[in-house]
Motif scaffolding. Structure first.
Motif, PDB file in Angstrom:
ATOM      1  N   SER A 194       0.878  -1.168   0.000  1.00  0.00           N
ATOM      2  CA  SER A 194       0.000   0.000   0.000  1.00  0.00           C
ATOM      3  C   SER A 194       0.913   1.215   0.000  1.00  0.00           C
ATOM      4  O   SER A 194       2.106   1.093   0.304  1.00  0.00           O
ATOM      5  N   PRO A 195       0.419   2.400  -0.356  1.00  0.00           N
ATOM      6  CA  PRO A 195       1.304   3.559  -0.456  1.00  0.00           C
ATOM      7  C   PRO A 195       2.124   3.793   0.813  1.00  0.00           C
ATOM      8  O   PRO A 195       1.585   3.953   1.910  1.00  0.00           O
ATOM      9  N   GLY A 196       3.448   3.744   0.661  1.00  0.00           N
ATOM     10  CA  GLY A 196       4.358   3.984   1.769  1.00  0.00           C
ATOM     11  C   GLY A 196       4.707   2.762   2.587  1.00  0.00           C
ATOM     12  O   GLY A 196       5.578   2.830   3.463  1.00  0.00           O
ATOM     13  N   THR A 197       4.072   1.622   2.324  1.00  0.00           N
ATOM     14  CA  THR A 197       4.323   0.400   3.091  1.00  0.00           C
ATOM     15  C   THR A 197       5.091  -0.600   2.238  1.00  0.00           C
ATOM     16  O   THR A 197       4.539  -1.165   1.284  1.00  0.00           O
ATOM     17  N   LYS A 198       6.352  -0.800   2.555  1.00  0.00           N
ATOM     18  CA  LYS A 198       7.167  -1.724   1.774  1.00  0.00           C
ATOM     19  C   LYS A 198       6.794  -3.170   2.090  1.00  0.00           C
ATOM     20  O   LYS A 198       6.550  -3.528   3.242  1.00  0.00           O
ATOM     21  N   ASP A 199       6.747  -3.981   1.056  1.00  0.00           N
ATOM     22  CA  ASP A 199       6.431  -5.395   1.165  1.00  0.00           C
ATOM     23  C   ASP A 199       7.734  -6.193   1.130  1.00  0.00           C
ATOM     24  O   ASP A 199       8.547  -6.030   0.221  1.00  0.00           O
ATOM     25  N   ALA A 200       7.923  -7.050   2.143  1.00  0.00           N
ATOM     26  CA  ALA A 200       9.192  -7.756   2.261  1.00  0.00           C
ATOM     27  C   ALA A 200       9.472  -8.654   1.061  1.00  0.00           C
ATOM     28  O   ALA A 200      10.588  -8.671   0.529  1.00  0.00           O
ATOM     29  N   ALA A 201       8.478  -9.397   0.632  1.00  0.00           N
ATOM     30  CA  ALA A 201       8.686 -10.339  -0.471  1.00  0.00           C
ATOM     31  C   ALA A 201       8.988  -9.603  -1.775  1.00  0.00           C
ATOM     32  O   ALA A 201       9.882  -9.981  -2.528  1.00  0.00           O
ATOM     33  N   ARG A 202       8.256  -8.530  -2.039  1.00  0.00           N
ATOM     34  CA  ARG A 202       8.468  -7.786  -3.282  1.00  0.00           C
ATOM     35  C   ARG A 202       9.816  -7.051  -3.251  1.00  0.00           C
ATOM     36  O   ARG A 202      10.496  -6.946  -4.279  1.00  0.00           O
ATOM     37  N   THR A 203      10.186  -6.536  -2.095  1.00  0.00           N
ATOM     38  CA  THR A 203      11.474  -5.848  -2.007  1.00  0.00           C
ATOM     39  C   THR A 203      12.624  -6.816  -2.244  1.00  0.00           C
ATOM     40  O   THR A 203      13.563  -6.525  -3.001  1.00  0.00           O
ATOM     41  N   ALA A 204      12.562  -7.974  -1.622  1.00  0.00           N
ATOM     42  CA  ALA A 204      13.598  -8.983  -1.834  1.00  0.00           C
ATOM     43  C   ALA A 204      13.633  -9.438  -3.288  1.00  0.00           C
ATOM     44  O   ALA A 204      14.715  -9.638  -3.872  1.00  0.00           O
ATOM     45  N   ALA A 205      12.460  -9.597  -3.895  1.00  0.00           N
ATOM     46  CA  ALA A 205      12.396 -10.035  -5.287  1.00  0.00           C
ATOM     47  C   ALA A 205      12.998  -8.989  -6.221  1.00  0.00           C
ATOM     48  O   ALA A 205      13.663  -9.327  -7.210  1.00  0.00           O
ATOM     49  N   PHE A 206      12.761  -7.712  -5.905  1.00  0.00           N
ATOM     50  CA  PHE A 206      13.329  -6.655  -6.739  1.00  0.00           C
ATOM     51  C   PHE A 206      14.851  -6.677  -6.677  1.00  0.00           C
ATOM     52  O   PHE A 206      15.530  -6.635  -7.716  1.00  0.00           O
ATOM     53  N   VAL A 207      15.396  -6.726  -5.478  1.00  0.00           N
ATOM     54  CA  VAL A 207      16.853  -6.721  -5.340  1.00  0.00           C
ATOM     55  C   VAL A 207      17.451  -7.929  -6.047  1.00  0.00           C
ATOM     56  O   VAL A 207      18.457  -7.811  -6.770  1.00  0.00           O
ATOM     57  N   GLN A 208      16.848  -9.092  -5.885  1.00  0.00           N
ATOM     58  CA  GLN A 208      17.356 -10.286  -6.546  1.00  0.00           C
ATOM     59  C   GLN A 208      17.270 -10.163  -8.057  1.00  0.00           C
ATOM     60  O   GLN A 208      18.188 -10.579  -8.785  1.00  0.00           O
ATOM     61  N   ALA A 209      16.194  -9.585  -8.547  1.00  0.00           N
ATOM     62  CA  ALA A 209      16.042  -9.408  -9.991  1.00  0.00           C
ATOM     63  C   ALA A 209      17.109  -8.482 -10.551  1.00  0.00           C
ATOM     64  O   ALA A 209      17.655  -8.723 -11.638  1.00  0.00           O
ATOM     65  N   VAL A 210      17.435  -7.432  -9.818  1.00  0.00           N
ATOM     66  CA  VAL A 210      18.485  -6.510 -10.251  1.00  0.00           C
ATOM     67  C   VAL A 210      19.829  -7.221 -10.291  1.00  0.00           C
ATOM     68  O   VAL A 210      20.593  -7.107 -11.260  1.00  0.00           O
ATOM     69  N   ARG A 211      20.124  -7.974  -9.242  1.00  0.00           N
ATOM     70  CA  ARG A 211      21.390  -8.716  -9.185  1.00  0.00           C
ATOM     71  C   ARG A 211      21.511  -9.686 -10.363  1.00  0.00           C
ATOM     72  O   ARG A 211      22.525  -9.725 -11.062  1.00  0.00           O
ATOM     73  N   THR A 212      20.467 -10.466 -10.562  1.00  0.00           N
ATOM     74  CA  THR A 212      20.494 -11.490 -11.600  1.00  0.00           C
ATOM     75  C   THR A 212      20.588 -10.874 -12.989  1.00  0.00           C
ATOM     76  O   THR A 212      21.356 -11.336 -13.844  1.00  0.00           O
ATOM     77  N   ALA A 213      19.821  -9.805 -13.221  1.00  0.00           N
ATOM     78  CA  ALA A 213      19.825  -9.168 -14.540  1.00  0.00           C
ATOM     79  C   ALA A 213      21.165  -8.529 -14.844  1.00  0.00           C
ATOM     80  O   ALA A 213      21.664  -8.603 -15.969  1.00  0.00           O
ATOM     81  N   GLY A 214      21.760  -7.901 -13.840  1.00  0.00           N
ATOM     82  CA  GLY A 214      23.066  -7.288 -14.053  1.00  0.00           C
ATOM     83  C   GLY A 214      24.118  -8.315 -14.393  1.00  0.00           C
ATOM     84  O   GLY A 214      24.941  -8.123 -15.300  1.00  0.00           O
ATOM     85  N   ALA A 215      24.103  -9.440 -13.677  1.00  0.00           N
ATOM     86  CA  ALA A 215      25.072 -10.494 -13.945  1.00  0.00           C
ATOM     87  C   ALA A 215      24.857 -11.092 -15.335  1.00  0.00           C
ATOM     88  O   ALA A 215      25.805 -11.369 -16.070  1.00  0.00           O
ATOM     89  N   ALA A 216      23.591 -11.290 -15.697  1.00  0.00           N
ATOM     90  CA  ALA A 216      23.285 -11.877 -17.001  1.00  0.00           C
ATOM     91  C   ALA A 216      23.703 -10.968 -18.141  1.00  0.00           C
ATOM     92  O   ALA A 216      24.131 -11.427 -19.201  1.00  0.00           O
ATOM     93  N   ALA A 217      23.579  -9.649 -17.913  1.00  0.00           N
ATOM     94  CA  ALA A 217      23.939  -8.693 -18.959  1.00  0.00           C
ATOM     95  C   ALA A 217      25.438  -8.520 -19.069  1.00  0.00           C
ATOM     96  O   ALA A 217      25.934  -7.925 -20.025  1.00  0.00           O
ATOM     97  N   GLY A 218      26.172  -8.998 -18.053  1.00  0.00           N
ATOM     98  CA  GLY A 218      27.624  -8.863 -18.091  1.00  0.00           C
ATOM     99  C   GLY A 218      28.077  -7.440 -17.934  1.00  0.00           C
ATOM    100  O   GLY A 218      29.128  -7.042 -18.451  1.00  0.00           O
ATOM    101  N   LEU A 219      27.290  -6.627 -17.205  1.00  0.00           N
ATOM    102  CA  LEU A 219      27.664  -5.237 -17.015  1.00  0.00           C
ATOM    103  C   LEU A 219      28.792  -5.152 -16.012  1.00  0.00           C
ATOM    104  O   LEU A 219      28.660  -5.553 -14.860  1.00  0.00           O
ATOM    105  N   ALA A 220      29.913  -4.620 -16.434  1.00  0.00           N
ATOM    106  CA  ALA A 220      31.083  -4.538 -15.555  1.00  0.00           C
ATOM    107  C   ALA A 220      31.021  -3.280 -14.715  1.00  0.00           C
ATOM    108  O   ALA A 220      30.617  -2.229 -15.180  1.00  0.00           O
TER     109      ALA A 220
END
Length: 231
Positions: A194-220
């Motif tokens: 809800s507005p202003g209320t962070k969701d633990a599962a979605r926050t963790a999923a976002f961080v993991q998605a960023v990590r995985t996508a960056g590694a897959a793209a080979g961004l140095a």
């Protein structure tokens, strides 16, 4: 890690602990009044203290003295300026303390985002590109056209850190990284229950998605772009 993750608009110590548990690199707190996720500066120290992420304080059209006072008091790592601050003011704030300054520019119809970003490239350590919404400077969930934007912005800002925001979610983070090649991907409403209320599962999923996508793209990692920005 080749792309860093920022979670913005954190309003409570509980939200900060969620950010910490997810392993985000940066946590943003809105320190200017009058916005949906604004936090009283008196409460901000407790919020920042609940997470080990680097501290980002978001200001909108605040004066140098006000920004410097709060940045020093709260031990900010990054000052994010999200209003209509001119380059002169950005330079003053950057020179007023040890923090890095990120300047937000908004992708607006009829405006060259590369030209807008280049205007600040010599006075800000980072350029944050966000979607435009006349009702708020950020956290609206709106996206902007990604195609070609990353390359144009990168060419315009040189060695400055490139932060991408605007409608980011766990579901589109990988696509955003692939399309924009940012140094930092920034989320706010996209990980909320809800507005202003962070969701633990979605926050963790976002961080993991960023990590995985960056590694897959080979961004140095680039020391010139990310100097001082990594926790």
């Amino acid at each position: 890690m080749s792309v860093l993750a920022k979670v913005c608009g954190v309003m409570t110590p509980r939200g900060a602990r969620i950010v910490d548990g997810a392993g985000a690199d940066f946590m943003g707190v809105i320190l200017s009044p009058g916005f949906g996720r604004s936090v009283d500066p008196g409460c901000a120290a407790e919020i920042y203290g609940a997470s080990g992420a680097r501290r980002v304080g978001v200001f909108v059209d605040a004066g140098t003295e006000r920004v410097a006072d709060l940045a020093g008091e709260l031990a900010l790592n990054v000052v994010q300026l999200s209003g209509d601050e001119p380059p002169r003011l950005v330079a003053e704030i950057a020179a007023s303390g040890p923090w890095r300054v990120w300047k937000t520019v908004h992708a607006r119809s009829g405006l060259s985002i590369a030209r807008a970003a280049a205007r600040y490239a010599e006075v800000a350590g980072g350029i944050l590109v966000d979607a435009w919404d006349p009702s708020a400077p950020g956290g609206t969930g709106r996206t902007f056209a990604w195609a070609g934007t990353g390359g144009r912005v990168r060419a315009a800002i040189g060695s400055a850190t490139f932060i991408a925001a605007g409608g980011m979610t766990p579901e589109n983070a990988a696509a955003a990284v692939a399309a924009l090649s940012p140094d930092v991907l920034d989320v706010s409403s996209g990980v909320e229950s809800s507005p202003g209320t962070k969701d633990a599962a979605r926050t963790a999923a976002f961080v993991q998605a960023v990590r995985t996508a960056g590694a897959a793209a080979g961004l140095a990692d680039s020391p010139s772009r990310l100097a001082g920005d990594r926790p």
